[in-house]
Design a protein around this motif. Structure first.
Motif, PDB file in Angstrom:
ATOM      1  N   MET A  51       0.440   6.340   6.842  1.00 10.76           N
ATOM      2  CA  MET A  51       1.577   6.165   5.932  1.00 10.76           C
ATOM      3  C   MET A  51       2.888   6.540   6.613  1.00 10.76           C
ATOM      4  O   MET A  51       3.902   5.832   6.499  1.00 10.76           O
ATOM      5  N   ALA A  52       2.862   7.657   7.359  1.00  8.05           N
ATOM      6  CA  ALA A  52       4.084   8.135   8.007  1.00  8.05           C
ATOM      7  C   ALA A  52       4.580   7.165   9.064  1.00  8.05           C
ATOM      8  O   ALA A  52       5.760   7.162   9.406  1.00  8.05           O
ATOM      9  N   GLY A  53       3.691   6.328   9.584  1.00  9.18           N
ATOM     10  CA  GLY A  53       4.091   5.394  10.629  1.00  9.18           C
ATOM     11  C   GLY A  53       4.209   3.953  10.175  1.00  9.18           C
ATOM     12  O   GLY A  53       4.366   3.060  10.993  1.00  9.18           O
ATOM     13  N   LEU A  54       4.153   3.714   8.866  1.00 10.08           N
ATOM     14  CA  LEU A  54       4.163   2.329   8.365  1.00 10.08           C
ATOM     15  C   LEU A  54       5.449   1.574   8.661  1.00 10.08           C
ATOM     16  O   LEU A  54       5.423   0.448   9.137  1.00 10.08           O
ATOM     17  N   GLY A  55       6.568   2.182   8.351  1.00 10.46           N
ATOM     18  CA  GLY A  55       7.823   1.454   8.464  1.00 10.46           C
ATOM     19  C   GLY A  55       8.003   0.513   7.283  1.00 10.46           C
ATOM     20  O   GLY A  55       7.537   0.790   6.177  1.00 10.46           O
ATOM     21  N   ASN A  56       8.668  -0.613   7.503  1.00  8.35           N
ATOM     22  CA  ASN A  56       8.921  -1.579   6.431  1.00  8.35           C
ATOM     23  C   ASN A  56       7.690  -2.439   6.175  1.00  8.35           C
ATOM     24  O   ASN A  56       7.111  -2.996   7.106  1.00  8.35           O
ATOM     25  N   VAL A  57       7.313  -2.562   4.916  1.00 14.42           N
ATOM     26  CA  VAL A  57       6.198  -3.429   4.515  1.00 14.42           C
ATOM     27  C   VAL A  57       6.781  -4.501   3.601  1.00 14.42           C
ATOM     28  O   VAL A  57       7.329  -4.189   2.540  1.00 14.42           O
ATOM     29  N   THR A  58       6.678  -5.752   3.997  1.00 11.17           N
ATOM     30  CA  THR A  58       7.305  -6.829   3.225  1.00 11.17           C
ATOM     31  C   THR A  58       6.612  -7.035   1.878  1.00 11.17           C
ATOM     32  O   THR A  58       5.449  -6.670   1.685  1.00 11.17           O
ATOM     33  N   ALA A  59       7.342  -7.655   0.969  1.00 12.46           N
ATOM     34  CA  ALA A  59       6.822  -7.893  -0.377  1.00 12.46           C
ATOM     35  C   ALA A  59       5.571  -8.760  -0.356  1.00 12.46           C
ATOM     36  O   ALA A  59       4.647  -8.562  -1.150  1.00 12.46           O
ATOM     37  N   SER A  60       5.530  -9.725   0.568  1.00 15.08           N
ATOM     38  CA  SER A  60       4.362 -10.615   0.618  1.00 15.08           C
ATOM     39  C   SER A  60       3.105  -9.848   1.007  1.00 15.08           C
ATOM     40  O   SER A  60       2.009 -10.126   0.500  1.00 15.08           O
ATOM     41  N   VAL A  61       3.256  -8.876   1.884  1.00 11.77           N
ATOM     42  CA  VAL A  61       2.111  -8.056   2.280  1.00 11.77           C
ATOM     43  C   VAL A  61       1.644  -7.205   1.115  1.00 11.77           C
ATOM     44  O   VAL A  61       0.448  -7.096   0.829  1.00 11.77           O
ATOM     45  N   VAL A  62       2.602  -6.599   0.400  1.00 15.34           N
ATOM     46  CA  VAL A  62       2.250  -5.795  -0.767  1.00 15.34           C
ATOM     47  C   VAL A  62       1.547  -6.656  -1.811  1.00 15.34           C
ATOM     48  O   VAL A  62       0.566  -6.240  -2.422  1.00 15.34           O
ATOM     49  N   GLU A  63       2.040  -7.894  -1.984  1.00 14.81           N
ATOM     50  CA  GLU A  63       1.447  -8.797  -2.975  1.00 14.81           C
ATOM     51  C   GLU A  63       0.000  -9.116  -2.639  1.00 14.81           C
ATOM     52  O   GLU A  63      -0.856  -9.138  -3.519  1.00 14.81           O
ATOM     53  N   GLN A  64      -0.263  -9.332  -1.361  1.00 10.98           N
ATOM     54  CA  GLN A  64      -1.627  -9.648  -0.947  1.00 10.98           C
ATOM     55  C   GLN A  64      -2.556  -8.464  -1.157  1.00 10.98           C
ATOM     56  O   GLN A  64      -3.709  -8.620  -1.514  1.00 10.98           O
ATOM     57  N   LEU A  65      -2.057  -7.256  -0.886  1.00  9.45           N
ATOM     58  CA  LEU A  65      -2.900  -6.069  -0.975  1.00  9.45           C
ATOM     59  C   LEU A  65      -3.033  -5.540  -2.396  1.00  9.45           C
ATOM     60  O   LEU A  65      -3.979  -4.864  -2.735  1.00  9.45           O
ATOM     61  N   LEU A  66      -2.061  -5.818  -3.233  1.00 12.57           N
ATOM     62  CA  LEU A  66      -2.053  -5.226  -4.573  1.00 12.57           C
ATOM     63  C   LEU A  66      -1.555  -6.249  -5.598  1.00 12.57           C
ATOM     64  O   LEU A  66      -0.482  -6.117  -6.168  1.00 12.57           O
ATOM     65  N   MET A  67      -2.350  -7.315  -5.806  1.00 13.46           N
ATOM     66  CA  MET A  67      -1.932  -8.438  -6.633  1.00 13.46           C
ATOM     67  C   MET A  67      -1.565  -8.012  -8.050  1.00 13.46           C
ATOM     68  O   MET A  67      -0.629  -8.542  -8.657  1.00 13.46           O
ATOM     69  N   GLU A  68      -2.294  -7.060  -8.581  1.00 13.59           N
ATOM     70  CA  GLU A  68      -2.048  -6.667  -9.968  1.00 13.59           C
ATOM     71  C   GLU A  68      -0.717  -5.963 -10.178  1.00 13.59           C
ATOM     72  O   GLU A  68      -0.267  -5.778 -11.308  1.00 13.59           O
ATOM     73  N   PHE A  69      -0.049  -5.577  -9.060  1.00 11.62           N
ATOM     74  CA  PHE A  69       1.247  -4.906  -9.188  1.00 11.62           C
ATOM     75  C   PHE A  69       2.392  -5.773  -8.683  1.00 11.62           C
ATOM     76  O   PHE A  69       3.488  -5.283  -8.419  1.00 11.62           O
ATOM     77  N   VAL A  70       2.172  -7.090  -8.576  1.00 16.72           N
ATOM     78  CA  VAL A  70       3.213  -7.980  -8.059  1.00 16.72           C
ATOM     79  C   VAL A  70       4.484  -7.893  -8.908  1.00 16.72           C
ATOM     80  O   VAL A  70       5.603  -7.835  -8.377  1.00 16.72           O
TER      81      VAL A  70
END
Length: 343
Positions: A51-70
């Motif tokens: 987590m500490a080394g993630l940096g920027n995570v784009t919205a599309s990546v978040v959408e793929q990993l956590l569809m229910e929270f789009v």
């Protein structure tokens, strides 16, 4: 304060399992931090480091990993993984002292285990800490890190103390798990945490790296100008740009040229603090008689002050650089790749 990582994650296929968990937990936020309670300590440590080394995570990546929270993520478009955000989340599920210890580990030298981390600590820094420990403790530590790193640490310790540590390592029995755990805990609390708080790169080292990247004319121009304003700083940067041990990269012709130029007494003093490899390189380029005399001179010196050895080594480095400036020898660079040359 640590800066947020600058990488930009746009593809889930490149994320590890721990990084995917980190994105999801960041997306859930502090309100759902109770999820962390289902994880054991090793899992928490692995995910926290990711987590500490993630940096920027784009919205599309978040959408793929956590569809229910789009829908919830659409307002921000992205999330940011940083030391500060990680620390705030951990503070909701762990005692403050444990959070601080874990974050100091993450900020410290890279590595999964304590022994991996120690392997990334400069040998002089590690030796400076270990010289105040019991020889048996030092023996255990040196037996757990890589042999090449252990050899450099040993050579940086006071000679008598280092020899005692070697003797303990030779007689060492298998170390009980509870003792090993106690040593790891001490290293984590007393050494790694302090190292993470206090490690600050010397400004002269930073400038030496910059000067190394200059071409010959630019380097000479800046060094000359700096000498007029602060000769001591200029000399320190010169020394850092090419250190004494880097003379091991000289070709036989360069060694011979250097031997003809340097004062023998100064060379003998400088070799007192050199590695065995570098000593043998110089001895092998002398006649048998000259080599014997040099060894006898070094032995007759007895104990010498580290300050005197450093000054002798810096003087010889300067002689080598002067010879390189005249084109009489070639010095391979010590910090920016095998093909770089310092003139």
């Amino acid at each position: 304060m640590a800066k947020a990582p600058s990488k930009n994650i746009v593809d889930t296929s490149r994320l590890t399992g721990a990084e995917k968990c980190a994105v999801i937990l960041l997306a859930l936020g502090e309100e759902h931090a109770a999820v962390w309670k289902a994880l054991d300590e090793d899992e928490i440590k692995e995910i926290s480091q990711a987590m500490a080394g993630l940096g920027n995570v784009t919205a599309s990546v978040v959408e793929q990993l956590l569809m229910e929270f789009v829908a919830g993520m659409a307002n921000t478009g992205a999330i940011m993984g940083s030391f500060e955000q990680t620390q705030r989340l951990l503070a909701t599920i762990m005692p403050e002292h444990k959070v601080e210890s874990l974050m100091e580990e993450i900020r410290g030298p890279a590595g999964r285990t304590m022994w991996d981390k120690l392997g990334n600590v400069n040998e002089a820094v590690l030796a400076n800490y270990l010289k105040n420990e019991y020889p048996q403790t030092v023996a255990v530590v040196l037996s757990k890190i890589k042999p090449d790193h252990a050899s450099r640490v040993l050579s940086s310790l006071p000679e008598d103390f280092a020899l005692e540590c070697v003797m303990r390592m030779l007689r060492m029995e298998p170390v009980q798990r509870d003792i090993l755990d106690k040593i790891e805990q001490t290293l984590r609390i007393e050494f790694m945490s302090n190292l993470a708080r206090t490690t600050k790169r010397d400004s002269h080292e930073m400038m030496a790296d910059i000067f190394n990247a200059f071409d010959r004319q630019t380097e000479a121009r800046f060094i000359t100008a700096l000498e007029e304003r602060n000769r001591e700083a200029a000399e320190r940067i010169r020394a850092l740009m090419f250190v004494f041990e880097d003379l091991s990269k000289l070709d036989p012709g360069g060694v011979q040229t250097l031997l003809r130029t340097v004062e023998k007494d100064r060379l003998a003093l400088s070799l007192k603090g050199a590695s065995d490899t570098l000593r043998e390189m110089f001895f092998s380029n002398m006649s048998e008689r000259a080599s014997k005399i040099m060894r006898e001179d070094m032995e007759s010196m007895g104990p010498v002050r580290l300050k005197d050895v450093d000054q002798a080594q810096m003087a010889i480095v300067q002689v080598a650089k002067d010879l390189a400036n005249k084109g009489e020898i070639m010095l391979a660079g010590s910090g920016n790749g095998d093909d770089e040359l310092i003139y």
